[in-house]
Design a protein around this motif. Structure first.
Motif, PDB file in Angstrom:
ATOM      1  N   LYS A 215      46.784  22.151 -39.680  1.00  0.00           N
ATOM      2  CA  LYS A 215      48.241  22.637 -39.247  1.00  0.00           C
ATOM      3  C   LYS A 215      48.689  21.660 -38.723  1.00  0.00           C
ATOM      4  O   LYS A 215      48.204  20.430 -38.159  1.00  0.00           O
ATOM      5  CB  LYS A 215      47.937  23.829 -38.236  1.00  0.00           C
ATOM      6  CG  LYS A 215      47.360  25.233 -38.656  1.00  0.00           C
ATOM      7  CD  LYS A 215      46.964  25.929 -37.545  1.00  0.00           C
ATOM      8  CE  LYS A 215      46.354  27.244 -38.338  1.00  0.00           C
ATOM      9  NZ  LYS A 215      47.323  28.378 -38.659  1.00  0.00           N
ATOM     10  N   ASN A 216      50.338  21.628 -38.723  1.00  0.00           N
ATOM     11  CA  ASN A 216      51.000  20.489 -38.231  1.00  0.00           C
ATOM     12  C   ASN A 216      52.112  21.029 -37.358  1.00  0.00           C
ATOM     13  O   ASN A 216      52.252  22.327 -37.215  1.00  0.00           O
ATOM     14  CB  ASN A 216      51.523  19.630 -39.342  1.00  0.00           C
ATOM     15  CG  ASN A 216      52.287  20.308 -40.130  1.00  0.00           C
ATOM     16  OD1 ASN A 216      53.323  21.037 -39.973  1.00  0.00           O
ATOM     17  ND2 ASN A 216      51.841  20.440 -41.590  1.00  0.00           N
ATOM     18  N   TRP A 217      52.823  19.993 -36.723  1.00  0.00           N
ATOM     19  CA  TRP A 217      53.992  20.420 -35.950  1.00  0.00           C
ATOM     20  C   TRP A 217      55.141  20.288 -36.653  1.00  0.00           C
ATOM     21  O   TRP A 217      56.241  19.900 -35.924  1.00  0.00           O
ATOM     22  CB  TRP A 217      53.845  19.571 -34.777  1.00  0.00           C
ATOM     23  CG  TRP A 217      52.674  19.955 -33.964  1.00  0.00           C
ATOM     24  CD1 TRP A 217      51.586  19.174 -33.951  1.00  0.00           C
ATOM     25  CD2 TRP A 217      52.347  21.003 -33.111  1.00  0.00           C
ATOM     26  NE1 TRP A 217      50.548  19.457 -33.521  1.00  0.00           N
ATOM     27  CE2 TRP A 217      50.691  20.685 -32.598  1.00  0.00           C
ATOM     28  CE3 TRP A 217      53.084  22.044 -32.814  1.00  0.00           C
ATOM     29  CZ2 TRP A 217      50.372  21.747 -31.838  1.00  0.00           C
ATOM     30  CZ3 TRP A 217      51.937  23.190 -32.003  1.00  0.00           C
ATOM     31  CH2 TRP A 217      50.810  22.833 -31.736  1.00  0.00           C
ATOM     32  N   SER A 218      55.192  20.476 -37.981  1.00  0.00           N
ATOM     33  CA  SER A 218      56.603  20.146 -38.764  1.00  0.00           C
ATOM     34  C   SER A 218      57.533  21.263 -38.536  1.00  0.00           C
ATOM     35  O   SER A 218      57.282  22.442 -38.013  1.00  0.00           O
ATOM     36  CB  SER A 218      56.251  20.085 -40.208  1.00  0.00           C
ATOM     37  OG  SER A 218      55.484  19.026 -40.512  1.00  0.00           O
ATOM     38  N   PRO A 219      59.115  20.966 -38.539  1.00  0.00           N
ATOM     39  CA  PRO A 219      59.948  21.901 -38.469  1.00  0.00           C
ATOM     40  C   PRO A 219      59.675  23.059 -39.171  1.00  0.00           C
ATOM     41  O   PRO A 219      59.231  22.910 -40.400  1.00  0.00           O
ATOM     42  CB  PRO A 219      61.166  21.254 -38.362  1.00  0.00           C
ATOM     43  CG  PRO A 219      61.063  19.787 -38.144  1.00  0.00           C
ATOM     44  CD  PRO A 219      59.463  19.657 -38.792  1.00  0.00           C
ATOM     45  N   ASP A 220      60.211  24.321 -38.989  1.00  0.00           N
ATOM     46  CA  ASP A 220      59.932  25.560 -39.864  1.00  0.00           C
ATOM     47  C   ASP A 220      60.895  25.581 -41.090  1.00  0.00           C
ATOM     48  O   ASP A 220      60.232  25.848 -42.286  1.00  0.00           O
ATOM     49  CB  ASP A 220      60.131  26.794 -38.898  1.00  0.00           C
ATOM     50  CG  ASP A 220      59.233  26.671 -37.993  1.00  0.00           C
ATOM     51  OD1 ASP A 220      58.092  26.773 -38.212  1.00  0.00           O
ATOM     52  OD2 ASP A 220      59.632  27.075 -36.669  1.00  0.00           O
ATOM     53  N   LEU A 221      61.829  25.033 -41.133  1.00  0.00           N
ATOM     54  CA  LEU A 221      62.844  24.956 -42.303  1.00  0.00           C
ATOM     55  C   LEU A 221      63.462  23.556 -41.894  1.00  0.00           C
ATOM     56  O   LEU A 221      63.864  23.137 -41.065  1.00  0.00           O
ATOM     57  CB  LEU A 221      63.987  26.228 -41.805  1.00  0.00           C
ATOM     58  CG  LEU A 221      63.521  27.605 -41.738  1.00  0.00           C
ATOM     59  CD1 LEU A 221      64.694  28.618 -41.255  1.00  0.00           C
ATOM     60  CD2 LEU A 221      62.797  27.862 -42.880  1.00  0.00           C
ATOM     61  N   LYS A 222      63.839  23.211 -43.150  1.00  0.00           N
ATOM     62  CA  LYS A 222      64.471  21.682 -43.245  1.00  0.00           C
ATOM     63  C   LYS A 222      65.492  21.725 -44.396  1.00  0.00           C
ATOM     64  O   LYS A 222      65.478  22.596 -45.312  1.00  0.00           O
ATOM     65  CB  LYS A 222      63.320  20.797 -43.835  1.00  0.00           C
ATOM     66  CG  LYS A 222      62.025  20.655 -42.645  1.00  0.00           C
ATOM     67  CD  LYS A 222      61.126  19.839 -43.380  1.00  0.00           C
ATOM     68  CE  LYS A 222      59.854  19.888 -42.601  1.00  0.00           C
ATOM     69  NZ  LYS A 222      58.792  18.854 -43.206  1.00  0.00           N
ATOM     70  N   THR A 223      66.446  20.570 -44.166  1.00  0.00           N
ATOM     71  CA  THR A 223      67.179  20.089 -45.385  1.00  0.00           C
ATOM     72  C   THR A 223      67.302  18.665 -45.349  1.00  0.00           C
ATOM     73  O   THR A 223      66.362  18.065 -44.580  1.00  0.00           O
ATOM     74  CB  THR A 223      68.751  20.583 -44.969  1.00  0.00           C
ATOM     75  OG1 THR A 223      69.388  20.013 -43.903  1.00  0.00           O
ATOM     76  CG2 THR A 223      68.911  22.213 -44.572  1.00  0.00           C
ATOM     77  N   GLN A 224      67.918  18.215 -46.195  1.00  0.00           N
ATOM     78  CA  GLN A 224      67.890  16.755 -46.241  1.00  0.00           C
ATOM     79  C   GLN A 224      68.438  16.231 -44.952  1.00  0.00           C
ATOM     80  O   GLN A 224      68.019  14.996 -44.636  1.00  0.00           O
ATOM     81  CB  GLN A 224      68.865  16.196 -47.427  1.00  0.00           C
ATOM     82  CG  GLN A 224      68.673  16.506 -48.739  1.00  0.00           C
ATOM     83  CD  GLN A 224      67.464  15.481 -49.055  1.00  0.00           C
ATOM     84  OE1 GLN A 224      67.173  14.475 -48.616  1.00  0.00           O
ATOM     85  NE2 GLN A 224      66.629  16.041 -50.089  1.00  0.00           N
ATOM     86  N   LYS A 225      69.314  16.915 -44.148  1.00  0.00           N
ATOM     87  CA  LYS A 225      69.885  16.246 -42.960  1.00  0.00           C
ATOM     88  C   LYS A 225      69.312  17.057 -41.632  1.00  0.00           C
ATOM     89  O   LYS A 225      69.513  16.511 -40.456  1.00  0.00           O
ATOM     90  CB  LYS A 225      71.520  16.239 -42.846  1.00  0.00           C
ATOM     91  CG  LYS A 225      71.859  15.455 -44.045  1.00  0.00           C
ATOM     92  CD  LYS A 225      73.335  15.466 -44.244  1.00  0.00           C
ATOM     93  CE  LYS A 225      73.956  14.822 -45.041  1.00  0.00           C
ATOM     94  NZ  LYS A 225      75.376  14.677 -45.276  1.00  0.00           N
ATOM     95  N   LEU A 226      68.884  17.934 -41.702  1.00  0.00           N
ATOM     96  CA  LEU A 226      68.654  19.128 -40.453  1.00  0.00           C
ATOM     97  C   LEU A 226      67.016  19.380 -40.561  1.00  0.00           C
ATOM     98  O   LEU A 226      66.482  19.572 -41.508  1.00  0.00           O
ATOM     99  CB  LEU A 226      69.183  20.369 -40.496  1.00  0.00           C
ATOM    100  CG  LEU A 226      70.968  20.139 -40.713  1.00  0.00           C
ATOM    101  CD1 LEU A 226      71.316  21.629 -40.646  1.00  0.00           C
ATOM    102  CD2 LEU A 226      71.331  19.520 -39.500  1.00  0.00           C
ATOM    103  N   ASN A 227      66.602  19.382 -39.307  1.00  0.00           N
ATOM    104  CA  ASN A 227      65.102  19.876 -39.169  1.00  0.00           C
ATOM    105  C   ASN A 227      65.247  21.229 -38.416  1.00  0.00           C
ATOM    106  O   ASN A 227      65.886  20.999 -37.045  1.00  0.00           O
ATOM    107  CB  ASN A 227      64.142  18.838 -38.574  1.00  0.00           C
ATOM    108  CG  ASN A 227      63.872  18.147 -39.699  1.00  0.00           C
ATOM    109  OD1 ASN A 227      63.546  18.439 -41.085  1.00  0.00           O
ATOM    110  ND2 ASN A 227      63.810  16.707 -39.195  1.00  0.00           N
ATOM    111  N   ILE A 228      64.885  22.353 -38.556  1.00  0.00           N
ATOM    112  CA  ILE A 228      65.099  23.586 -37.721  1.00  0.00           C
ATOM    113  C   ILE A 228      63.837  24.086 -37.168  1.00  0.00           C
ATOM    114  O   ILE A 228      63.054  24.749 -38.168  1.00  0.00           O
ATOM    115  CB  ILE A 228      65.989  24.375 -38.287  1.00  0.00           C
ATOM    116  CG1 ILE A 228      67.207  23.759 -38.931  1.00  0.00           C
ATOM    117  CG2 ILE A 228      66.228  25.729 -37.283  1.00  0.00           C
ATOM    118  CD1 ILE A 228      67.994  24.785 -39.957  1.00  0.00           C
TER     119      ILE A 228
END
Length: 169
Positions: free
Chosen positions: A78-91
């Motif tokens: 498990k990690n702390w990565s953002p749930d949703l991503k784009t090239q420019k956004l981490n959500i």
């Protein structure tokens, strides 16, 4: 965005995901003094429903938005990565159910890991200035959701909106 429908398909996928992943998340919850496995499953289900709602709402605006991850990971993976991503956004997507809001008012919990909160100001100023948080309210019984806001983590810090938990667990 108000009155978003939670389909039976999404609900069932999220229940299945919660049932499969609860055991590997139990240690994380135990550190917050939460040991009730049914509550853990509910929290996981609600979080995944919120992710799916946000994805379904934003995917037409952001063609490269990643879909929610339904893989079940061992606790070591498990990690702390953002749930949703784009090239420019981490959500990061945060959910709260109707019952919780009735008892405690509108509030969302940020996770703690690796010695830092996932909203730690220094971490995201150094690492990710395009980190956003999407706040979602759920009424699972009525199968509806509301996206309350999508804001930059920096904005939350600038407005001193982080508070201590109301409950120890």
């Amino acid at each position: 965005i108000d009155n978003i429908k939670i389909s039976e398909e999404v609900y069932n996928m999220c229940v299945e995901f919660a049932n499969k992943s609860a055991d590997s998340s139990a240690d994380k919850y135990a550190k917050r003094n939460q040991k009730n496995i049914e509550k853990i499953k509910k929290d996981i289900r609600n979080g995944k429903i919120a992710e799916q709602i946000v994805y379904d709402t934003l995917k037409e605006k952001f063609a490269d938005l990643t879909a929610p991850d339904y893989n079940v990971y061992d606790k070591k993976e498990k990690n702390w990565s953002p749930d949703l991503k784009t090239q420019k956004l981490n959500i990061a997507v945060k959910s709260q159910d109707f019952e919780s809001a009735m008892h405690y008012g509108d509030s969302w919990v940020f996770q703690f890991g690796n010695g830092k909160f996932d909203c730690d100001e220094k971490v995201f100023k150094e690492k990710d200035e395009n980190h956003f948080v999407c706040f979602v309210s759920l009424n699972v019984a009525k199968r509806t959701a509301k996206i309350q806001a999508i804001v930059k983590v920096d904005w939350l810090h600038q407005n001193s909106l982080f508070k201590e938990m109301k409950l120890e667990y």
